[in-house]
Design a protein around this motif. Structure first.
Motif, short mmCIF file in Angstrom:
data_model
loop_
_atom_site.label_atom_id
_atom_site.label_comp_id
_atom_site.label_asym_id
_atom_site.label_seq_id
_atom_site.Cartn_x
_atom_site.Cartn_y
_atom_site.Cartn_z
N SER A 59 0.80 -1.23 0.00
CA SER A 59 0.00 0.00 0.00
C SER A 59 0.83 1.27 0.00
O SER A 59 0.29 2.37 0.18
N HIS A 60 2.13 1.14 -0.23
CA HIS A 60 2.95 2.37 -0.37
C HIS A 60 4.05 2.11 -1.39
O HIS A 60 5.09 1.52 -1.08
N CYS A 61 3.79 2.52 -2.63
CA CYS A 61 4.78 2.35 -3.68
C CYS A 61 4.54 3.41 -4.75
O CYS A 61 3.43 3.90 -4.92
N PHE A 152 -5.66 9.42 0.50
CA PHE A 152 -4.77 10.32 -0.24
C PHE A 152 -3.68 10.82 0.68
O PHE A 152 -3.80 10.76 1.91
N LYS A 153 -2.58 11.27 0.06
CA LYS A 153 -1.41 11.67 0.83
C LYS A 153 -1.14 13.16 0.66
O LYS A 153 -1.32 13.69 -0.44
N VAL A 154 -0.72 13.79 1.75
CA VAL A 154 -0.24 15.17 1.67
C VAL A 154 1.18 15.23 2.25
O VAL A 154 1.60 14.35 2.99
N THR A 157 6.45 18.70 3.78
CA THR A 157 7.74 19.22 3.32
C THR A 157 7.78 19.20 1.79
O THR A 157 6.80 18.79 1.16
N TYR A 158 8.87 19.66 1.22
CA TYR A 158 9.11 19.84 -0.21
C TYR A 158 8.35 21.08 -0.70
O TYR A 158 7.12 21.10 -0.69
N ASP A 159 9.08 22.09 -1.14
CA ASP A 159 8.45 23.35 -1.55
C ASP A 159 7.36 23.17 -2.59
O ASP A 159 6.39 23.90 -2.61
N SER A 316 6.72 -1.04 1.45
CA SER A 316 8.07 -0.91 0.88
C SER A 316 8.50 0.53 0.67
O SER A 316 9.67 0.84 0.69
N ASP A 317 7.56 1.45 0.40
CA ASP A 317 7.90 2.79 -0.12
C ASP A 317 8.81 2.65 -1.35
O ASP A 317 9.78 3.39 -1.51
N HIS A 318 8.47 1.67 -2.18
CA HIS A 318 9.22 1.43 -3.43
C HIS A 318 9.20 2.72 -4.27
O HIS A 318 8.16 3.14 -4.76
#
Ligand code: DUC
Ligand code: ZN
Ligand code: ZN
Length: 487
Positions: A59-61, A152-154, A157-159, A316-318
């Motif tokens: 669930s994270h790739c 959904f993801k927010v 960080t990152y400008d 994994s955050d592949h």
């Protein structure tokens, strides 16, 4: 007509709660019987000595996704899904990223076009929201939730991706009202930028300084703020890729307090350390991910949190970028750390690494392994009990594991579109050997059996917060704020 299309015979079935000897009868893509000595199928798989587990849910790739700086991940929905399947997964939920100026319907169309013709396993997406305009909040996000994209993801960080705290509150309330789950990348932008500036100005630009530039304190500050914001409006929030003990402690404490806070962690924080960034030449770039790798003491802390239930997900955050000019070295053969693409591959190694180091070494039970790699994701992301379990009526999404099979990891054996694996040379015991998706064998004996594009989009149910006490903010409660209705 046979009673079953396929029977898996003689294996040890394990779910998130139980382990038992059973045959598994499959008909029309679903599990229709569990029992001893099932018969009545032309096709049987002998699973004696093997484990029969629910197919993993990754669930994270990041698949076929442009980063904010324009870098494209090396895996598309074909190679990404094939690699996922060889790693024990039958479902994945990559990200569909909205970059500023893009409309959410356009983004979803883009990802439908990418995934539909290519994926060999069932899929959905989490949206990434970077531009929460009025129309996005009031029309496009609700429409996406209605279409079954209920998470959904927010980014904090990152400008080019960051949402301000006020925006985050609006987003959390919108999600809460529509039964969606917000996921957050929690790192403090200012602390990172300040560190990057100082390090680069002083000539500390090697890969190892990437770890220094994302201090522990930056993750802790942002996790704390994210939890406070979500608890303030009583909205569910999943903190993804937690890499620190203090951050995990905040998640655990918030859960104890009744808040709908969830935690995810990833293999790289368990099996690698910041010392891996300190390699000759540009080699350290292969280990550059955010949040960064930490230290051995933190690995022990994270195992403790995994055992104590702080984390519901082990993902994994592949985020695959090749070690060449298309990926890690796009800014030259020896780029400064702040110009290296962030992320590392791992979709195929997530479950085998956790099985080998976790189940194999007695750190977690087989049932916890199933929960962390499959069942909890199915529940949190609205696809349970169709996915994530072995039960009558569930999709026949099954991973047959050989718990004794030992292999040394090498990139040549993996199926992603990468030219390195951060786990090269590790001995791993316990591998998925046969993968079944909706009753079809898609991987067997090291061979791919699936047709490109056979995977289906999964319309997911809303987030279910049953069983969480939740939080109450007096200033938002009309009985305690002089009658002001603020939601
Ligand atoms: N966050 C992720 O979740 N993955 C890759 C890079 C990042 O910042
Ligand atoms: Zn992130
Ligand atoms: Zn990620």
């Amino acid at each position: 007509m046979s009673e079953f299309d396929l029977i898996i015979k003689g294996g040890t079935v394990a779910t998130a709660s139980d382990t038992f000897r059973s045959d598994v009868g499959i008909r029309d893509g679903r599990i229709t019987a569990l029992g001893e000595e099932l018969s009545g199928s032309a096709r049987e798989i002998d699973a004696r000595g093997k484990l029969v587990l629910p197919g993993g849910i990754e669930s994270h790739c990041h698949i076929e996704q442009e980063s904010a700086t324009g870098a494209m991940t090396s895996d598309d929905y074909y190679s990404g899904s094939v690699s996922a399947a060889f790693g024990g997964n039958t479902t994945f939920i990559p990200f569909a990223a909205q970059h500023r100026g893009q409309s959410i319907p356009d983004v979803l169309k883009l990802y439908d076009d990418r995934a539909g013709p290519k994926s060999i396993i069932d899929y959905s997406y989490h949206l990434i929201v970077s531009d929460p305009t009025e129309v996005a909040l009031n029309e496009h996000l609700p429409a996406a939730f209605e279409a079954g994209i209920t998470s959904f993801k927010v980014f904090m960080t990152y400008d080019k991706m960051i949402v301000a705290d006020e925006q985050m509150l609006d987003i959390l309330v919108t999600a809460r009202e529509h039964g969606a789950l917000t996921m957050v990348h929690a790192e403090n932008n200012a602390m990172i930028k300040w560190m990057v500036g100082r390090l680069i100005d002083r000539g500390y630009d090697a890969a190892k300084y990437h770890a220094v530039s994302h201090p522990v304190a930056s993750e802790v500050e942002a996790i704390n703020r994210g939890i406070r914001l979500a608890s303030f409006v009583d909205a569910p929030l999943l903190i993804v890729h937690v890499s620190t003990d203090e951050g995990a402690n905040l998640v655990a404490r918030a859960r104890l307090g009744g808040a709908k806070i969830f935690g995810e962690t990833c293999p790289q924080y368990f099996f690698l350390t910041a010392d891996d960034l300190d390699r000759p030449g540009a080699e350290g770039a292969k280990f550059c991910c955010s949040p960064p790798l930490r230290d051995a003491a933190t690995q022990a802390d994270l195992w403790r949190h995994l055992q104590a239930g702080t984390f519901q997900l082990f993902s994994s955050d592949h985020a695959p970028y090749r070690f060449d000019a298309t990926g890690k070295l796009s800014a030259g053969p020896n780029p400064p750390f702040n110009k290296m693409a962030n992320g590392m591959p791992g979709i195929e190694m997530r479950a085998p690494m956790l099985f080998s180091e976790g189940v194999g070494k007695g750190r977690i039970s087989l049932n916890s392994f199933v929960a962390l790699t499959s069942t909890n994701a199915a529940k949190m992301f609205g696809i349970h009990p169709q996915k994530g379990t072995i039960a009558i009526g569930a999709d026949a999404d099954i991973a047959i594991w050989d718990p004794e099979l030992s292999k040394v990891v090498t990139i040549a054996d993996l199926h992603d579109n990468m030219d390195y694996t951060p786990f090269e040379g590790r001995e791993v015991r316990g591998w998925p050997v046969t993968m079944i998706s909706r009753g079809e064998i898609i991987v067997d004996g090291g061979e791919l059996k699936a047709e490109r594009g056979r995977g289906r989009f999964l319309k997911r149910a809303p987030f279910d917060s049953t069983g969480y006490a939740g939080t109450r903010t007096p200033e938002l409660d009309p009985r305690r704020n002089f009658g002001a209705k603020l939601f």
